[in-house]
Design a protein around this motif. Structure first.
Motif, PDB file in Angstrom:
ATOM      1  N   LEU A 116      12.298   9.507  -1.543  1.00 31.29           N
ATOM      2  CA  LEU A 116      12.380  10.888  -2.002  1.00 31.29           C
ATOM      3  C   LEU A 116      13.686  11.064  -2.760  1.00 31.29           C
ATOM      4  O   LEU A 116      14.608  10.243  -2.628  1.00 31.29           O
ATOM      5  N   LEU A 117      13.764  12.102  -3.577  1.00 31.60           N
ATOM      6  CA  LEU A 117      15.004  12.327  -4.327  1.00 31.60           C
ATOM      7  C   LEU A 117      16.105  12.814  -3.383  1.00 31.60           C
ATOM      8  O   LEU A 117      15.850  13.610  -2.470  1.00 31.60           O
ATOM      9  N   GLU A 118      17.314  12.365  -3.642  1.00 32.60           N
ATOM     10  CA  GLU A 118      18.475  12.781  -2.833  1.00 32.60           C
ATOM     11  C   GLU A 118      18.571  14.301  -2.775  1.00 32.60           C
ATOM     12  O   GLU A 118      18.922  14.876  -1.745  1.00 32.60           O
ATOM     13  N   ALA A 119      18.267  14.944  -3.925  1.00 31.65           N
ATOM     14  CA  ALA A 119      18.410  16.410  -4.004  1.00 31.65           C
ATOM     15  C   ALA A 119      17.481  17.118  -3.017  1.00 31.65           C
ATOM     16  O   ALA A 119      17.821  18.195  -2.496  1.00 31.65           O
ATOM     17  N   GLU A 120      16.311  16.539  -2.735  1.00 31.35           N
ATOM     18  CA  GLU A 120      15.375  17.181  -1.812  1.00 31.35           C
ATOM     19  C   GLU A 120      15.907  17.117  -0.384  1.00 31.35           C
ATOM     20  O   GLU A 120      15.882  18.112   0.352  1.00 31.35           O
ATOM     21  N   LEU A 121      16.414  15.970  -0.026  1.00 33.75           N
ATOM     22  CA  LEU A 121      16.978  15.805   1.316  1.00 33.75           C
ATOM     23  C   LEU A 121      18.194  16.723   1.482  1.00 33.75           C
ATOM     24  O   LEU A 121      18.337  17.408   2.504  1.00 33.75           O
ATOM     25  N   ALA A 122      19.043  16.753   0.449  1.00 34.67           N
ATOM     26  CA  ALA A 122      20.271  17.565   0.523  1.00 34.67           C
ATOM     27  C   ALA A 122      19.932  19.046   0.682  1.00 34.67           C
ATOM     28  O   ALA A 122      20.589  19.774   1.430  1.00 34.67           O
ATOM     29  N   PHE A 123      18.877  19.503   0.001  1.00 33.25           N
ATOM     30  CA  PHE A 123      18.501  20.918   0.082  1.00 33.25           C
ATOM     31  C   PHE A 123      18.177  21.321   1.523  1.00 33.25           C
ATOM     32  O   PHE A 123      18.698  22.297   2.050  1.00 33.25           O
ATOM     33  N   HIS A 141       9.946  23.846  -8.358  1.00 36.59           N
ATOM     34  CA  HIS A 141       9.093  24.127  -7.191  1.00 36.59           C
ATOM     35  C   HIS A 141       9.946  23.993  -5.931  1.00 36.59           C
ATOM     36  O   HIS A 141       9.882  24.828  -5.035  1.00 36.59           O
ATOM     37  N   THR A 142      10.727  22.896  -5.851  1.00 42.62           N
ATOM     38  CA  THR A 142      11.847  22.795  -4.908  1.00 42.62           C
ATOM     39  C   THR A 142      12.997  22.149  -5.680  1.00 42.62           C
ATOM     40  O   THR A 142      12.797  21.648  -6.790  1.00 42.62           O
ATOM     41  N   ASP A 143      14.184  22.133  -5.063  1.00 42.33           N
ATOM     42  CA  ASP A 143      15.357  21.566  -5.746  1.00 42.33           C
ATOM     43  C   ASP A 143      15.141  20.108  -6.123  1.00 42.33           C
ATOM     44  O   ASP A 143      15.516  19.658  -7.199  1.00 42.33           O
ATOM     45  N   GLY A 144      14.559  19.359  -5.188  1.00 40.29           N
ATOM     46  CA  GLY A 144      14.404  17.926  -5.413  1.00 40.29           C
ATOM     47  C   GLY A 144      12.955  17.524  -5.618  1.00 40.29           C
ATOM     48  O   GLY A 144      12.571  16.394  -5.289  1.00 40.29           O
ATOM     49  N   HIS A 145      12.164  18.439  -6.175  1.00 36.31           N
ATOM     50  CA  HIS A 145      10.752  18.117  -6.423  1.00 36.31           C
ATOM     51  C   HIS A 145      10.654  16.958  -7.417  1.00 36.31           C
ATOM     52  O   HIS A 145      11.380  16.923  -8.413  1.00 36.31           O
ATOM     53  N   ALA A 146       9.766  16.012  -7.128  1.00 33.56           N
ATOM     54  CA  ALA A 146       9.635  14.818  -7.974  1.00 33.56           C
ATOM     55  C   ALA A 146       8.206  14.627  -8.457  1.00 33.56           C
ATOM     56  O   ALA A 146       7.240  14.977  -7.765  1.00 33.56           O
ATOM     57  N   CYS A 147       8.091  14.076  -9.667  1.00 29.65           N
ATOM     58  CA  CYS A 147       6.822  13.555 -10.165  1.00 29.65           C
ATOM     59  C   CYS A 147       6.927  12.034 -10.148  1.00 29.65           C
ATOM     60  O   CYS A 147       8.018  11.482 -10.019  1.00 29.65           O
ATOM     61  N   PHE A 148       5.801  11.351 -10.285  1.00 24.18           N
ATOM     62  CA  PHE A 148       5.796   9.897 -10.196  1.00 24.18           C
ATOM     63  C   PHE A 148       4.964   9.317 -11.334  1.00 24.18           C
ATOM     64  O   PHE A 148       3.905   9.850 -11.659  1.00 24.18           O
ATOM     65  N   ARG A 149       5.483   8.224 -11.898  1.00 22.28           N
ATOM     66  CA  ARG A 149       4.758   7.550 -12.969  1.00 22.28           C
ATOM     67  C   ARG A 149       4.396   6.158 -12.465  1.00 22.28           C
ATOM     68  O   ARG A 149       5.277   5.402 -12.038  1.00 22.28           O
ATOM     69  N   GLY A 179       5.812   5.172   1.154  1.00 20.93           N
ATOM     70  CA  GLY A 179       5.385   6.556   0.982  1.00 20.93           C
ATOM     71  C   GLY A 179       6.294   7.178  -0.058  1.00 20.93           C
ATOM     72  O   GLY A 179       7.485   6.855  -0.114  1.00 20.93           O
ATOM     73  N   PHE A 180       5.723   8.010  -0.915  1.00 20.40           N
ATOM     74  CA  PHE A 180       6.544   8.747  -1.877  1.00 20.40           C
ATOM     75  C   PHE A 180       6.425  10.219  -1.517  1.00 20.40           C
ATOM     76  O   PHE A 180       5.316  10.724  -1.390  1.00 20.40           O
ATOM     77  N   LEU A 181       7.557  10.864  -1.333  1.00 21.69           N
ATOM     78  CA  LEU A 181       7.536  12.272  -0.952  1.00 21.69           C
ATOM     79  C   LEU A 181       8.031  13.113  -2.126  1.00 21.69           C
ATOM     80  O   LEU A 181       9.197  13.028  -2.520  1.00 21.69           O
ATOM     81  N   VAL A 230       0.881  -1.166   0.000  1.00 24.46           N
ATOM     82  CA  VAL A 230       0.000   0.000   0.000  1.00 24.46           C
ATOM     83  C   VAL A 230       0.920   1.217   0.000  1.00 24.46           C
ATOM     84  O   VAL A 230       1.801   1.330   0.864  1.00 24.46           O
ATOM     85  N   ALA A 231       0.740   2.082  -0.986  1.00 27.37           N
ATOM     86  CA  ALA A 231       1.644   3.239  -1.102  1.00 27.37           C
ATOM     87  C   ALA A 231       0.864   4.543  -1.114  1.00 27.37           C
ATOM     88  O   ALA A 231      -0.200   4.650  -1.738  1.00 27.37           O
ATOM     89  N   LEU A 232       1.414   5.540  -0.423  1.00 28.36           N
ATOM     90  CA  LEU A 232       0.854   6.890  -0.412  1.00 28.36           C
ATOM     91  C   LEU A 232       1.776   7.801  -1.203  1.00 28.36           C
ATOM     92  O   LEU A 232       2.994   7.670  -1.116  1.00 28.36           O
ATOM     93  N   PHE A 233       1.197   8.732  -1.925  1.00 30.88           N
ATOM     94  CA  PHE A 233       1.996   9.733  -2.638  1.00 30.88           C
ATOM     95  C   PHE A 233       1.791  11.066  -1.927  1.00 30.88           C
ATOM     96  O   PHE A 233       0.803  11.745  -2.124  1.00 30.88           O
ATOM     97  N   ASP A 234       2.730  11.376  -1.036  1.00 31.02           N
ATOM     98  CA  ASP A 234       2.645  12.474  -0.079  1.00 31.02           C
ATOM     99  C   ASP A 234       1.526  12.178   0.928  1.00 31.02           C
ATOM    100  O   ASP A 234       0.741  11.250   0.738  1.00 31.02           O
ATOM    101  N   ALA A 235       1.519  12.971   2.006  1.00 36.42           N
ATOM    102  CA  ALA A 235       0.629  12.575   3.116  1.00 36.42           C
ATOM    103  C   ALA A 235      -0.228  13.712   3.648  1.00 36.42           C
ATOM    104  O   ALA A 235      -0.806  13.603   4.724  1.00 36.42           O
ATOM    105  N   GLY A 236      -0.329  14.812   2.900  1.00 37.84           N
ATOM    106  CA  GLY A 236      -1.208  15.893   3.344  1.00 37.84           C
ATOM    107  C   GLY A 236      -0.670  16.592   4.588  1.00 37.84           C
ATOM    108  O   GLY A 236       0.494  16.455   4.962  1.00 37.84           O
TER     109      GLY A 236
END
Ligand code: ZN
Length: 329
Positions: free
Chosen positions: A170-177, A235-243, A142-144, A107-113
């Protein structure tokens, strides 16, 4: 019985059919709901063999309206575009749609509100999950997309991970930012007074979630290849979309490439104050809009009118968001 009341109550019952064990009989015969009526907030659909839900997390809006939009000199054009479509100008609606997928034991969530707090108008995700029979410990992933509060905060509850068994990708770039010594907001039109508090909170949430976090690179595929993570910076450095892919079906989750169903499509150059780097955000948006428009990819969006499904269609030099019709089966 008031026919309007009946149809609305039937509507709720159908949206949650087989989920909350409501029967047509009980929904039609109960004289009055025990709780104040709330519109339905869980929409069920499929992506190939994958079961999916769109759960609304809030009912909010920005009173700043078009003052949040840039460039300033284009605001009269934005206003005209809004008026032409009968859109309200006193507020910009804020939809928060959380995509949930179930595939086998995953069961996967894409962000959590926003997470549950004192404001009853936000933080509905947990209620929505309960309505479809998913307990927090059943969430395996969870996908952030990025670490703004409407996306990250719901992963934390009372100082603990809200979904203790979930790996959070989450993308490494988002955490690093956010972990970096001096997160750079010099290009953002955002109110800078809020930044120290925001950075502190994000870091604290990342500390809480440390054991769950799985930083990945652009193009990573997880859940047996069902989900691909794609860098969509701006939107942010490590902003991600998901397919999400299953069989011949595909769903592209646009996340924060759009904050309004009209504005970011009528002119992809129009940006919202929350973008960290508006110039890069526009380049990214144009790239995704062109690709999704050319291929007619089915899309899902975090901030567009719930349930958030639709297509990005080319429209002359611009685009339009074509929301998918509701379907009950
Ligand atoms: Zn957002």
């Amino acid at each position: 019985m008031d026919p309007t009341d009946l149809s609305r109550r039937g509507f709720v019952g159908t949206a949650l059919a087989g989920i909350a064990a409501l029967t047509a009989k009980s929904s039609a015969q109960d004289a009055a709901p025990a709780k104040p009526f709330r519109d339905p907030f869980v929409y069920r659909f499929k992506i190939g063999e994958v079961e999916a839900f769109s759960i609304s997390d809030c009912d909010l809006g920005f009173r700043e309206g078009l003052d949040l939009m840039w460039p300033v000199e284009d605001r009269p054009k934005m206003k005209a575009e809004m008026e032409r479509h009968g859109e309200r100008l006193d507020t910009l609606p804020l939809y928060v749609n959380v995509l949930v997928i179930r595939s086998g034991k995953d069961v996967a969530l894409f962000d959590a509100g926003f997470g549950k707090g004192n404001n009853p108008k936000m933080g509905w995700l947990q209620d929505g999950l309960a309505a479809v029979g998913i307990s927090p410990d059943q969430v395996t992933a969870g996908f952030l997309s990025h670490a703004h509060s409407d996306h990250l905060n719901g992963f934390v509850q009372e100082g603990k991970p809200a979904f203790p068994n979930a790996k959070i990708y989450l993308l490494e770039a988002e955490l690093a930012f956010w972990r970096g010594e001096n997160p750079d907001f010099s290009k953002s039109k955002r109110n800078k007074e809020q930044l120290p508090g925001m950075i502190k909170q994000v870091r604290s949430h990342f500390d809480t979630l440390q054991a769950n976090l799985v930083p990945v690179k652009d193009g990573a595929e997880v859940l047996g290849g069902i989900v691909r993570i794609e860098a969509a910076p701006g939107h942010t450095d490590g902003h991600a979309c998901f397919r999400v892919r299953s069989g011949n079906d595909e769903l592209l989750h646009l996340m924060d490439l759009a904050h309004h169903h009209l504005l970011m499509f009528a002119d992809p150059n129009w940006t919202i104050a929350f973008d960290h780097d508006p110039v890069t955000a526009v380049v990214t948006r144009r790239k995704f809009w062109k690709d999704a428009g050319d291929k007619r990819t089915r899309c899902y969006a975090f901030h567009l009118p719930w349930p958030g499904l639709g297509h990005v269609l080319p429209d002359g030099d611009a685009y339009r968001w074509w929301a998918e019709r509701w379907a009950w089966s």
